[in-house]
Write an enzyme that holds these catalytic residues in place. Structure first.
Site, PDB file in Angstrom:
ATOM      1  N   ASP A  10      79.480 110.338  50.365  1.00  0.00           N
ATOM      2  CA  ASP A  10      80.123 111.640  50.542  1.00  0.00           C
ATOM      3  C   ASP A  10      81.587 111.632  50.107  1.00  0.00           C
ATOM      4  O   ASP A  10      82.242 112.678  50.147  1.00  0.00           O
ATOM      5  CB  ASP A  10      80.037 112.087  52.007  1.00  0.00           C
ATOM      6  CG  ASP A  10      78.608 112.363  52.438  1.00  0.00           C
ATOM      7  OD1 ASP A  10      77.791 112.762  51.579  1.00  0.00           O
ATOM      8  OD2 ASP A  10      78.305 112.173  53.627  1.00  0.00           O
ATOM      9  N   CYS A  11      82.100 110.493  49.706  1.00  0.00           N
ATOM     10  CA  CYS A  11      83.507 110.332  49.325  1.00  0.00           C
ATOM     11  C   CYS A  11      83.642 110.273  47.805  1.00  0.00           C
ATOM     12  O   CYS A  11      83.034 109.424  47.152  1.00  0.00           O
ATOM     13  CB  CYS A  11      84.046 109.048  49.952  1.00  0.00           C
ATOM     14  SG  CYS A  11      85.682 108.562  49.381  1.00  0.00           S
ATOM     15  N   GLY A  12      84.447 111.173  47.245  1.00  0.00           N
ATOM     16  CA  GLY A  12      84.653 111.208  45.800  1.00  0.00           C
ATOM     17  C   GLY A  12      85.256 109.927  45.263  1.00  0.00           C
ATOM     18  O   GLY A  12      84.859 109.443  44.193  1.00  0.00           O
ATOM     19  N   ARG A  15      82.501 107.412  45.127  1.00  0.00           N
ATOM     20  CA  ARG A  15      81.569 107.698  44.018  1.00  0.00           C
ATOM     21  C   ARG A  15      82.182 107.318  42.671  1.00  0.00           C
ATOM     22  O   ARG A  15      81.505 106.748  41.810  1.00  0.00           O
ATOM     23  CB  ARG A  15      81.169 109.175  44.016  1.00  0.00           C
ATOM     24  CG  ARG A  15      80.257 109.575  45.152  1.00  0.00           C
ATOM     25  CD  ARG A  15      79.677 110.965  44.967  1.00  0.00           C
ATOM     26  NE  ARG A  15      80.685 111.994  44.765  1.00  0.00           N
ATOM     27  CZ  ARG A  15      81.270 112.704  45.728  1.00  0.00           C
ATOM     28  NH1 ARG A  15      80.950 112.476  47.001  1.00  0.00           N
ATOM     29  NH2 ARG A  15      82.165 113.636  45.441  1.00  0.00           N
TER      30      ARG A  15
END
Length: 141
Positions: A10-12, A15
């Site tokens: 869920d963390c850019g 990712r």
């Protein structure tokens, strides 16, 4: 090269870091640390190998950091570790482990120094160009 990433999908930043690892031609072992939290001993080992304080890997934003009073400088590492054990979201991410070292990869391009050369261009999710077509760090990185 073996690569481990302590990852939150869920963390850019996490990712983007994972994508940079793959852009170097590697498929890492992905530890979704919110589903499978590292043990206290593993956290201590990672922090030691990074050569930083435990506070360096504690996340404040989007966590119960303030509610738990973790800004108190008198808290021991044992107290901080106990908080991380109860609330794994307090562990900042992504942490990447390779034979070249261990690092909290914030910003995501911090991972490049732990990897073999990038295989081609890379642009972050927000459009920032990090690696050029030749696999070298872009001028803005």
């Amino acid at each position: 090269m073996d690569v481990v990433i302590y990852h939150n999908p869920d963390c850019g930043t996490s990712r983007n870091t994972l994508a940079l690892i793959r852009n170097a031609g590697l498929e890492p072992h992905i530890v979704e640390y919110l589903k499978t939290p590292p043990t206290r001993a593993r956290i201590v080992d990672l922090v030691k190998r990074m050569g930083v304080s435990l506070r360096h890997v504690i996340r404040e934003k989007g966590t119960p950091f303030a509610e738990l009073g973790l800004a108190d400088p008198s808290l021991s590492d044992d107290a901080l570790l106990a908080a991380i054990e109860r609330h794994p979201i307090l562990l900042n991410r992504p942490i990447v482990v390779t034979s070249r070292g261990v690092r909290l990869c914030r910003p995501s391009e911090e991972v490049i120094d732990l990897l073999p050369p990038q295989l081609g261009a890379f642009v972050k999710e927000d459009g920032e160009r990090i690696v050029d077509e030749s696999g070298r760090r872009a001028a803005s990185a």
